[in-house]
Motif scaffolding. Structure first.
Motif, PDB file in Angstrom:
ATOM      1  N   GLY A 687      -9.894  10.226  -1.645  1.00  0.00           N
ATOM      2  CA  GLY A 687     -10.742   9.053  -0.767  1.00  0.00           C
ATOM      3  C   GLY A 687     -11.930   8.670  -1.322  1.00  0.00           C
ATOM      4  O   GLY A 687     -12.518   8.674  -1.776  1.00  0.00           O
ATOM      5  N   MET A 688     -12.248   7.545  -0.864  1.00  0.00           N
ATOM      6  CA  MET A 688     -14.411   6.825  -1.206  1.00  0.00           C
ATOM      7  C   MET A 688     -14.378   5.994  -0.211  1.00  0.00           C
ATOM      8  O   MET A 688     -12.963   5.510   0.412  1.00  0.00           O
ATOM      9  CB  MET A 688     -13.597   6.083  -2.214  1.00  0.00           C
ATOM     10  N   ASP A 689     -15.954   5.760  -0.850  1.00  0.00           N
ATOM     11  CA  ASP A 689     -15.947   4.976   0.652  1.00  0.00           C
ATOM     12  C   ASP A 689     -17.500   4.459  -0.272  1.00  0.00           C
ATOM     13  O   ASP A 689     -18.064   5.531  -0.648  1.00  0.00           O
ATOM     14  CB  ASP A 689     -16.329   5.733   1.905  1.00  0.00           C
ATOM     15  N   VAL A 690     -18.028   3.586   0.001  1.00  0.00           N
ATOM     16  CA  VAL A 690     -19.115   2.389   0.075  1.00  0.00           C
ATOM     17  C   VAL A 690     -19.951   2.438   1.499  1.00  0.00           C
ATOM     18  O   VAL A 690     -19.328   1.824   2.256  1.00  0.00           O
ATOM     19  CB  VAL A 690     -18.720   1.532  -0.762  1.00  0.00           C
ATOM     20  N   VAL A 713     -16.791   0.425   3.894  1.00  0.00           N
ATOM     21  CA  VAL A 713     -15.298   0.377   3.844  1.00  0.00           C
ATOM     22  C   VAL A 713     -15.172   1.727   3.149  1.00  0.00           C
ATOM     23  O   VAL A 713     -16.135   2.013   2.489  1.00  0.00           O
ATOM     24  CB  VAL A 713     -15.439  -1.003   2.766  1.00  0.00           C
ATOM     25  N   ARG A 714     -13.993   2.179   3.585  1.00  0.00           N
ATOM     26  CA  ARG A 714     -13.347   3.685   3.073  1.00  0.00           C
ATOM     27  C   ARG A 714     -11.879   3.615   3.047  1.00  0.00           C
ATOM     28  O   ARG A 714     -11.499   2.265   3.469  1.00  0.00           O
ATOM     29  CB  ARG A 714     -13.657   4.467   4.216  1.00  0.00           C
ATOM     30  N   SER A 715     -11.684   3.861   2.006  1.00  0.00           N
ATOM     31  CA  SER A 715     -10.230   3.394   1.252  1.00  0.00           C
ATOM     32  C   SER A 715      -9.951   5.377   0.838  1.00  0.00           C
ATOM     33  O   SER A 715     -10.235   5.940   0.399  1.00  0.00           O
ATOM     34  CB  SER A 715      -9.490   2.977  -0.075  1.00  0.00           C
ATOM     35  N   ASP A 716      -8.479   5.221   2.351  1.00  0.00           N
ATOM     36  CA  ASP A 716      -7.957   6.950   1.836  1.00  0.00           C
ATOM     37  C   ASP A 716      -6.490   6.610   1.143  1.00  0.00           C
ATOM     38  O   ASP A 716      -5.767   5.802   1.036  1.00  0.00           O
ATOM     39  CB  ASP A 716      -7.859   7.220   3.367  1.00  0.00           C
ATOM     40  N   ASN A 717      -6.203   8.146   0.569  1.00  0.00           N
ATOM     41  CA  ASN A 717      -4.997   7.942  -0.054  1.00  0.00           C
ATOM     42  C   ASN A 717      -4.641   6.418  -1.227  1.00  0.00           C
ATOM     43  O   ASN A 717      -3.941   6.102  -1.448  1.00  0.00           O
ATOM     44  CB  ASN A 717      -3.524   7.725   0.449  1.00  0.00           C
ATOM     45  N   LEU A 718      -5.965   6.662  -2.285  1.00  0.00           N
ATOM     46  CA  LEU A 718      -6.169   5.244  -3.523  1.00  0.00           C
ATOM     47  C   LEU A 718      -5.000   5.296  -3.996  1.00  0.00           C
ATOM     48  O   LEU A 718      -4.442   4.784  -4.723  1.00  0.00           O
ATOM     49  CB  LEU A 718      -7.566   5.603  -4.137  1.00  0.00           C
ATOM     50  N   THR A 719      -3.960   6.226  -4.686  1.00  0.00           N
ATOM     51  CA  THR A 719      -3.319   6.584  -5.589  1.00  0.00           C
ATOM     52  C   THR A 719      -2.038   5.971  -5.006  1.00  0.00           C
ATOM     53  O   THR A 719      -0.951   6.278  -5.558  1.00  0.00           O
ATOM     54  CB  THR A 719      -2.971   7.341  -6.857  1.00  0.00           C
ATOM     55  N   ASP A 720      -1.685   5.944  -3.104  1.00  0.00           N
ATOM     56  CA  ASP A 720      -1.222   5.672  -2.402  1.00  0.00           C
ATOM     57  C   ASP A 720       0.217   6.612  -2.483  1.00  0.00           C
ATOM     58  O   ASP A 720       1.752   6.382  -3.078  1.00  0.00           O
ATOM     59  CB  ASP A 720      -0.462   4.418  -3.193  1.00  0.00           C
ATOM     60  N   ALA A 721       0.026   7.332  -2.442  1.00  0.00           N
ATOM     61  CA  ALA A 721       0.812   8.648  -3.081  1.00  0.00           C
ATOM     62  C   ALA A 721       1.478   9.002  -1.088  1.00  0.00           C
ATOM     63  O   ALA A 721       1.236   8.619   0.139  1.00  0.00           O
ATOM     64  CB  ALA A 721       0.073  10.351  -3.395  1.00  0.00           C
ATOM     65  N   PRO A 741      -0.225   8.823   5.968  1.00  0.00           N
ATOM     66  CA  PRO A 741      -0.187   7.494   5.666  1.00  0.00           C
ATOM     67  C   PRO A 741       0.082   6.834   4.142  1.00  0.00           C
ATOM     68  O   PRO A 741      -0.489   7.682   3.176  1.00  0.00           O
ATOM     69  CB  PRO A 741      -1.010   7.079   6.295  1.00  0.00           C
ATOM     70  N   GLY A 742       0.162   5.823   3.346  1.00  0.00           N
ATOM     71  CA  GLY A 742       0.351   5.297   1.919  1.00  0.00           C
ATOM     72  C   GLY A 742      -1.381   5.296   1.902  1.00  0.00           C
ATOM     73  O   GLY A 742      -2.479   5.475   2.844  1.00  0.00           O
ATOM     74  N   ARG A 743      -2.027   4.503   1.190  1.00  0.00           N
ATOM     75  CA  ARG A 743      -3.342   3.721   0.301  1.00  0.00           C
ATOM     76  C   ARG A 743      -3.412   2.739   2.341  1.00  0.00           C
ATOM     77  O   ARG A 743      -2.711   2.144   2.715  1.00  0.00           O
ATOM     78  CB  ARG A 743      -2.846   3.184  -0.334  1.00  0.00           C
ATOM     79  N   ARG A 744      -4.560   2.939   2.864  1.00  0.00           N
ATOM     80  CA  ARG A 744      -5.244   2.632   3.744  1.00  0.00           C
ATOM     81  C   ARG A 744      -6.741   2.270   3.396  1.00  0.00           C
ATOM     82  O   ARG A 744      -7.495   2.864   2.975  1.00  0.00           O
ATOM     83  CB  ARG A 744      -5.617   4.086   5.011  1.00  0.00           C
ATOM     84  N   VAL A 745      -7.463   1.257   4.469  1.00  0.00           N
ATOM     85  CA  VAL A 745      -8.531   0.570   3.739  1.00  0.00           C
ATOM     86  C   VAL A 745      -8.797   0.444   5.575  1.00  0.00           C
ATOM     87  O   VAL A 745      -8.141  -0.128   6.545  1.00  0.00           O
ATOM     88  CB  VAL A 745      -8.708  -1.119   2.896  1.00  0.00           C
ATOM     89  N   MET A 746      -9.990   0.705   5.303  1.00  0.00           N
ATOM     90  CA  MET A 746     -10.985   0.484   6.968  1.00  0.00           C
ATOM     91  C   MET A 746     -12.422   0.142   6.774  1.00  0.00           C
ATOM     92  O   MET A 746     -13.095   0.600   5.760  1.00  0.00           O
ATOM     93  CB  MET A 746     -10.851   2.070   7.781  1.00  0.00           C
ATOM     94  N   LEU A 747     -12.507  -1.101   7.561  1.00  0.00           N
ATOM     95  CA  LEU A 747     -13.829  -1.455   7.906  1.00  0.00           C
ATOM     96  C   LEU A 747     -14.602  -1.111   8.470  1.00  0.00           C
ATOM     97  O   LEU A 747     -14.469  -0.875  10.266  1.00  0.00           O
ATOM     98  CB  LEU A 747     -13.606  -3.073   7.697  1.00  0.00           C
TER      99      LEU A 747
END
Length: 755
Positions: A687-690, A713-721, A741-747
């Motif tokens: 996961g990563m966030d800014v 902005v945050r993204s979880d499961n960046l590799t879409d595992a 869940p697969g790759r997710r993005v949240m604002l």
């Protein structure tokens, strides 16, 4: 660091560096701990690397002059962390709140060593949480773990609870106590999770927050905190009200949810030595869809799908929860007194996918669960200190009453059978639970560096059932049972210098069956399963802690042996029955690291390795569970690590500017059934966030105010595992798996005015 100090660290960590896991034995007479048996653990490489890094950080931080002691309260006697003979993790949610949704326990608790969280992506069933294997067999919600919010219990006497009652969106800190000292909280206390909400006087103002993400997910939060009353003495009055709405279509089909939760707290300071805290918690969650589990083939084909029966029966759940509590703190000379009173109601209506053929049996309880629970309790704790001795005595009296009904989940029409609707009454009973507990603890400071702790708790739990649905083939299931136990604990802690301490501890605990486990007998005969005995356990733990202003490192080795473990016996016709097994063994290692090398960088890591196995083979429902079989839903390895960078650093009044964070959560495979024929594979999710935060302080008479604006902005499961987020243990239809869940993005964006 002196040479002796370095040699001590290396010596005490030798077995850990070799990747060994040891079964500790503690003499009840001498208190000495030995490790006569060690074996290579599969996560040896991970532990070698993690511990080498931790020891190197200890060396680099040795120049710190003073230890940064954290005072923990989950042990009932506020004590500096280095002198506590237990592992207590303190989680501060202030920074987490800026980049996480704050809607689920897995977001927060997954970063604690020893805890396994399974985010089911299913708000009809709640997140599964286990601590060192306790609570792992729960089919829904939490069990075997004591949960508190602002000192008010959130579990009922049989050990069941729901993590969703915790208002994470307004929680300030969470203390997690695990190991031998958790037994001081009584029945089913495999661990303790104590949440404390934010102080209104510290965050006075108005705060709002909006998050949007995939699957039409929307999370809105509003919080109003009152300042101290200007007409009274300092801090005479303050309060907060926080509310959150979660709405989402869900990652999987048939998993829509809307949940509204409101939490309120009012603090009245009656005098400099007396205060009253009033709290209220309300949850409304109507018609939450339940996607059920998937078979292995279904998960591999499409992890977002649902089993056909979920839509055929329109499986769903509605929850209405109300709770209020009062905590009175009073200081009388050398005594601290805390009195607690609470009460509430919880109403649940759940539509299951029980097959019609199973519901036709005369003894069936139908396919619709409908109950209304009333619960209440009182507690008192008195603590004092005389010289080197500090002590606490108290009692807890807790009650729960379920008015429970069951209905068929179909109606027979003239032309067809309508599924997923309330039908004929098939169950009508009242279930009561009562727990009366008395406890005591003492801490003797031998000198400024050594302390001995002892504790005990006597628990008595009663279950009663009054059955009103008596028909031909469905006999009277009324009855009652009483369980009682004395659970002692002992520990020793030694502070080796200003930063380093070591400890050992041991205890004996017990865990009664839950009301659901007592409901039916394995032989399918009438009446509750009152032959079911409590599970008993013996726990041993040894560890060391390095705590200073820059670095905190905690390492623990533990061993748990349980007798009469409660396991599933049968799963027939939509009902599960339970029996006692011979024994289980859990041995493990935990490592936690919290590093703040500068005002710009923070890093944390939590690593767990555990072997949780059946100690002796047993037969249940015609199947044999072999010795050394893995306990269900307990992975042998867990890892969480996170790194955060703030280019502008942190000032005394907080921080402004950019923040960048990255984290990884990894888990080894875990068994889904007792016979170990099905497994959820291991995974790693990145996961990563800014985040950007702007803060402006305006000075005006008579006080200052501040405007805060944040966006992230945050993204979880960046590799879409593609992986299984949780398992449904021992599912009779082999639908064990719930997809992550697969790759997710949240604002997200938030604004606050402080005054």
């Amino acid at each position: 660091m002196t040479a002796n100090r370095a040699l001590f660290l290396v010596g005490t960590s030798k077995n850990l560096l070799r990747g060994r896991i040891c079964q500790f034995r503690c003499s009840p007479y001498t208190g000495y701990v030995s490790a006569p048996h060690c074996q290579l653990h599969p996560l040896a490489t991970v532990f070698r690397s993690s511990l080498v890094i931790a020891l190197c950080m200890c060396v680099s931080a040795a120049a710190a002059d003073d230890a940064a002691d954290v005072v923990v309260t989950a042990t009932r006697m506020p004590t500096a962390d280095p002198l506590v003979s237990a592992v207590v993790d303190l989680i501060r949610l202030q920074d987490l709140r800026g980049t996480l949704p704050m809607i689920d326990a897995a977001e927060v608790l997954g970063r604690v060593a020893g805890i396994n969280t399974q985010n089911r992506q299913n708000y009809a069933q709640d997140t599964q949480i286990s601590i060192r294997g306790f609570g792992a067999r729960s089919a829904f919600g939490m069990r075997g773990i004591k949960l508190y919010v602002d000192d008010i219990p959130a579990t009922i006497p049989d050990g069941q609870g729901q993590g969703a009652v915790v208002p994470f969106f307004t929680v300030d800190t969470i203390e997690v106590l695990r190991g031998p000292w958790a037994v001081g909280y009584g029945n089913a206390a495999g661990g303790v999770i104590a949440a404390r909400t934010r102080s209104a006087s510290a965050i006075a103002g108005v705060e709002s927050r909006l998050l949007m993400g995939a699957d039409a997910t929307r999370i809105t939060t509003l919080q109003i905190a009152t300042p101290t009353s200007p007409s009274g003495p300092a801090n005479a009055f303050n309060g907060l009200v926080a509310t959150q709405r979660l709405a989402s279509d869900g990652y999987r089909d048939h998993s829509r949810v809307q949940r509204d939760q409101t939490y309120a707290k009012l603090v009245l300071r009656l005098a400099p030595t007396s205060s009253i805290i009033l709290t209220a918690n309300a949850i409304d969650q109507p018609d939450t869809q339940d996607p059920l589990g998937l078979t292995r083939a279904q998960f591999e084909a499409d992890p977002r799908q649902v089993a056909a029966v979920a839509t055929q029966f329109n499986t769903r759940k509605s929850i209405r929860h109300r709770q209020a509590g009062l905590v009175w703190d009073l200081r009388l000379a050398a005594l601290d007194v805390k009195a607690i009173v609470y009460g509430g109601t919880r109403a649940v209506v759940q539509y299951l996918a029980t097959p019609l053929s199973a519901q036709l049996a005369a003894s069936s309880a139908g396919g619709v669960v409908d109950f209304e629970r009333t619960f209440s309790g009182v507690g008192l704790r008195v603590a004092g200190a005389q010289g080197p001795l500090t002590w606490a005595l108290g009692f807890d009296f807790d009650r729960a009453c379920d008015e429970r009904k069951g209905f068929e989940n179909f109606l027979q029409r003239v032309t067809a059978t309508e599924l997923g609707v309330r039908g004929v009454l098939r169950r009508d009973e009242t279930g009561r639970q009562r727990a009366n507990d008395f406890f005591g603890q003492a801490n003797w400071a031998i000198d400024n560096t050594m302390a001995v702790q002892v504790g005990w708790r006597h628990s008595e739990i009663r279950f009663e059932v009054a059955d009103r649905y008596i028909r031909a083939g469905n006999a009277d299931d009324s009855g009652g049972v009483r369980y009682s136990a004395l659970t002692p604990a002992v520990g020793f802690s030694k502070r080796l210098n200003t930063s380093l301490s070591a400890y050992v501890s041991a205890s004996r605990g017990f865990e009664t069956p839950t009301s659901a486990e007592l409901a039916y007998r394995p032989d399918q005969a009438a009446g509750p399963n009152f032959a079911l005995k409590p599970s008993t356990s013996k726990q041993w733990e040894a560890g060391w802690k390095w705590i200073d202003k820059v670095l905190s490192v905690k390492a623990a080795a533990f061993a748990i042996r349980s007798q009469d473990e409660i396991v599933q016996a049968t799963a027939v016709g939509g009902r599960s029955t339970f029996q006692n097994a011979a024994s289980t063994n859990r041995r493990g290692l935990e490592l936690s690291v919290d590093w703040k090398p500068s005002a710009k960088i923070t890093a944390i890591a939590a690593v767990t390795a555990i072997r949780a196995e059946v100690g002796q083979a047993y037969v249940a429902g015609g199947r044999t569970v072999a010795s050394d079989s893995m306990m269900t839903a307990v992975p042998r390895g867990n890892l969480f690590a996170a790194l955060r960078w703030r280019p502008a650093g942190v000032r005394s009044d907080g921080w402004s500017g950019w923040s960048v964070g990255a984290d990884v959560m990894a888990r080894s495979r875990m068994a889904a059934d007792d016979t170990n024929t099905a497994y959820a594979a291991g995974y790693a999710a990145l996961g990563m966030d800014v985040r950007y935060r702007w803060r402006d302080v305006r000075i005006s008479s008579p006080a200052a105010s501040a405007l805060e604006i944040e966006a992230f902005v945050r993204s979880d499961n960046l590799t879409d595992a593609k992986y299984v987020g949780s398992v449904i243990v021992n599912d009779a239809n082999l639908r064990f798996f719930e997809s992550a869940p697969g790759r997710r993005v949240m604002l997200g964006v938030a604004a606050a005015v402080r005054f």
